[in-house]
Design a protein around this motif. Structure first.
Motif, PDB file in Angstrom:
ATOM      1  N   THR A 296     -26.454 -21.228  17.964  1.00 11.36           N
ATOM      2  CA  THR A 296     -25.175 -21.329  18.678  1.00 11.36           C
ATOM      3  C   THR A 296     -24.907 -22.786  19.027  1.00 11.36           C
ATOM      4  N   MET A 297     -23.686 -23.226  18.751  1.00 12.55           N
ATOM      5  CA  MET A 297     -23.340 -24.610  19.066  1.00 12.55           C
ATOM      6  C   MET A 297     -21.992 -24.664  19.767  1.00 12.55           C
TER       7      MET A 297
ATOM      8  N   SER B  81     -21.514 -22.084  25.265  1.00 11.89           N
ATOM      9  CA  SER B  81     -22.970 -21.935  25.227  1.00 11.89           C
ATOM     10  C   SER B  81     -23.559 -22.827  24.153  1.00 11.89           C
ATOM     11  N   THR B  82     -24.844 -23.081  24.270  1.00 13.32           N
ATOM     12  CA  THR B  82     -25.572 -23.831  23.254  1.00 13.32           C
ATOM     13  C   THR B  82     -26.988 -23.294  23.174  1.00 13.32           C
TER      14      THR B  82
ATOM     15  N   GLY C  92     -21.228 -30.138  30.068  1.00 13.38           N
ATOM     16  CA  GLY C  92     -20.739 -30.260  31.446  1.00 13.38           C
ATOM     17  C   GLY C  92     -21.288 -31.438  32.200  1.00 13.38           C
ATOM     18  N   ASP C  93     -22.386 -32.032  31.707  1.00 13.67           N
ATOM     19  CA  ASP C  93     -22.959 -33.207  32.356  1.00 13.67           C
ATOM     20  C   ASP C  93     -22.468 -34.519  31.740  1.00 13.67           C
TER      21      ASP C  93
ATOM     22  N   ARG D 254     -28.327 -21.308  26.417  1.00  8.92           N
ATOM     23  CA  ARG D 254     -28.013 -21.737  27.778  1.00  8.92           C
ATOM     24  C   ARG D 254     -26.545 -22.132  27.901  1.00  8.92           C
ATOM     25  N   ASP D 255     -26.089 -22.122  29.114  1.00  9.43           N
ATOM     26  CA  ASP D 255     -24.732 -22.521  29.451  1.00  9.43           C
ATOM     27  C   ASP D 255     -24.598 -24.036  29.240  1.00  9.43           C
TER      28      ASP D 255
END
Length: 449
Positions: free
Chosen positions: A340-341, A318-319, A403-404, A180-181
């Protein structure tokens, strides 16, 4: 199930896949690597990656001894400091890092393209370029066949997905796995290192890794990359005779365009960027970075304005989300293909190298007949999945890569910024806390199985 030494198919000639191939080749296990790029010099691979003790240990274990020495010789000058700066280039904190006198237990700065050339050395008959993977088939006899876009196939005993965040192998094998983004965007640039651009930075920044905590939720990271060769690819006079001999005889230098540079990355929540940022390139992208950093120190803005336009790259961070356990088989995954990190802890490449080393050890046991191949894969996955997704969680919670993050909230952002700066300021000034910070830094980046 085969009882002979397995033949391994690796999809993707990235850091983890090539390290695995080197380790298997050294152990006498058959391996073939299939890479979608058409040649060894292709790909946007010029940016810095920090290799800590975990990564260097994996490289030492997997590479032939002389090639490991070449790896050390091709590293950029090691960072002396970990700095925390304000957007006005004021030092919030500066932590001295360990010297690079030990081949493993230190932090090294590596250019991705240079590392790729090192890992490709001696694998000319193993790595097959311009082979885009499309799908695989598993057979009743325990073998697995990879299919490629050119109509060709390859059959082996184990298929390893090392094809990154957008892994085609993972989409088929674990279709429920979620990438996810993370909600942030990076603009990465490279600035040629000249007498003038060097003069724009204080000595501790020239010799360190610098994290920039800017107001308004705009972050940055800056690394100065200095190699043992000059802008024409000739060895610098101060290069030791031992390194000079290694590099003179190393064919990879002819394929590597990497030169001394300043890596300067600007990032923030995706909400701060134009909606079409991922389609922008060159000077248009640099202009976006300059608009975001309007209140930054003039020297930092001048560096951005002097960046090589062709180097400017937008990256949507992405993560991955943890994947429920699956039944092990003749297909497995490593690196970004499974976990993915974000770059929040700077251990993505180190974790991929750790995966490669662990899988190599398990496959050596299978080749020796101490366990069957699927059990070796299962034992690898039983260790890799927990530490891999722990690193994913750690990276998402650090340095504003989510982003949060409160850093980007209109009300709490300033308080979060003051809190982060305060933490680093106090930690760097209290000797006991400073020692613990550095010890924890190396412990985290040196974790092993």
């Amino acid at each position: 199930m085969t009882t002979r030494a397995p033949h391994v198919l690796v999809i993707g000639a990235g850091t983890g896949g090539l390290c695995l191939a080197q380790g298997l080749r050294r152990a006498g296990i058959g391996v073939a690597v299939y890479e979608r790029h058409r040649a060894r010099g292709e790909g946007l691979l010029g940016y810095r990656v920090g290799i800590g003790p975990t990564g260097s240990r994996a490289l030492r274990d997997c590479l032939p001894p002389e090639l490991f020495e070449i790896y050390l010789a091709t590293c950029a000058r090691s960072p002396r400091y970990f700095n925390v700066l304000s957007e006005k280039m004021r030092h919030t904190a500066s932590f001295p890092l360990r010297p690079d006198t030990h081949p493993v237990d230190t932090e090294r700065s590596v250019a991705r393209m240079t590392l790729r050339q090192v890992l490709l050395t001696g694998l000319e008959d193993v790595v097959h370029f311009d082979r885009t993977f499309t799908r695989y088939e598993q057979h009743d006899d325990g073998t697995v066949t990879a299919h490629f876009a050119d109509g060709g196939t390859a059959t082996g005993d184990l298929l390893v997905a090392a094809d990154g965040t957008h892994s085609a192998v993972r989409r088929q094998y674990l279709p429920h796995a979620v990438i996810r983004d993370a909600g942030t965007v990076n603009i990465a640039t490279r600035v040629p290192l000249t007498a003038h651009t060097r003069s724009l930075l204080p000595e501790s920044v020239q010799r360190g890794i610098s994290l920039i905590f800017g107001t308004g939720g705009v972050m940055g990271v800056l690394h100065v990359m200095e190699f043992k060769w000059d802008r024409d690819g000739r060895l610098k006079p101060e290069t030791s005779s031992a390194d000079a001999k290694l590099l003179t005889d190393w064919p990879g230098l002819r394929h590597d365009p990497t030169r001394d540079n300043i890596n300067l990355v600007v990032w923030s929540t995706a909400r701060r960027f134009p909606s079409d940022v991922m389609r922008r390139r060159g000077t248009e992208l640099i202009e976006v970075a300059l608009e975001l950093t309007a209140n930054w120190h003039p020297h930092l803005r001048e560096l951005l304005s002097l960046a090589d336009p062709e180097s400017a790259l937008p990256i949507r961070v992405s993560t991955s989300e943890p994947v429920p356990p699956w039944k092990s088989s003749t297909v497995t995954l490593l690196g970004d293909a499974i976990h993915t990190m974000t770059p929040g802890r700077g251990v993505g490449a180190n974790t991929a190298l750790r995966d490669a080393n662990l899988l190599r050890r398990q496959l050596i046991l299978a080749a020796a007949g101490e366990k069957n191949l699927v059990q070796a894969v299962a034992d690898y996955e039983a260790a890799m999945v927990p530490y891999g997704f722990a690193r994913v969680a750690d990276s998402l919670g650090r340095s504003g890569t989510n982003g949060d993050d409160r850093m980007y909230q209109p009300v709490f952002g300033r308080l979060a910024l003051l809190g982060a700066r305060g933490y680093f300021r106090v930690t760097s000034r209290v000797p006991r806390l400073r020692r613990k910070f550095i010890d924890d830094f190396y412990t985290y980046r040196g974790e092993q199985d």
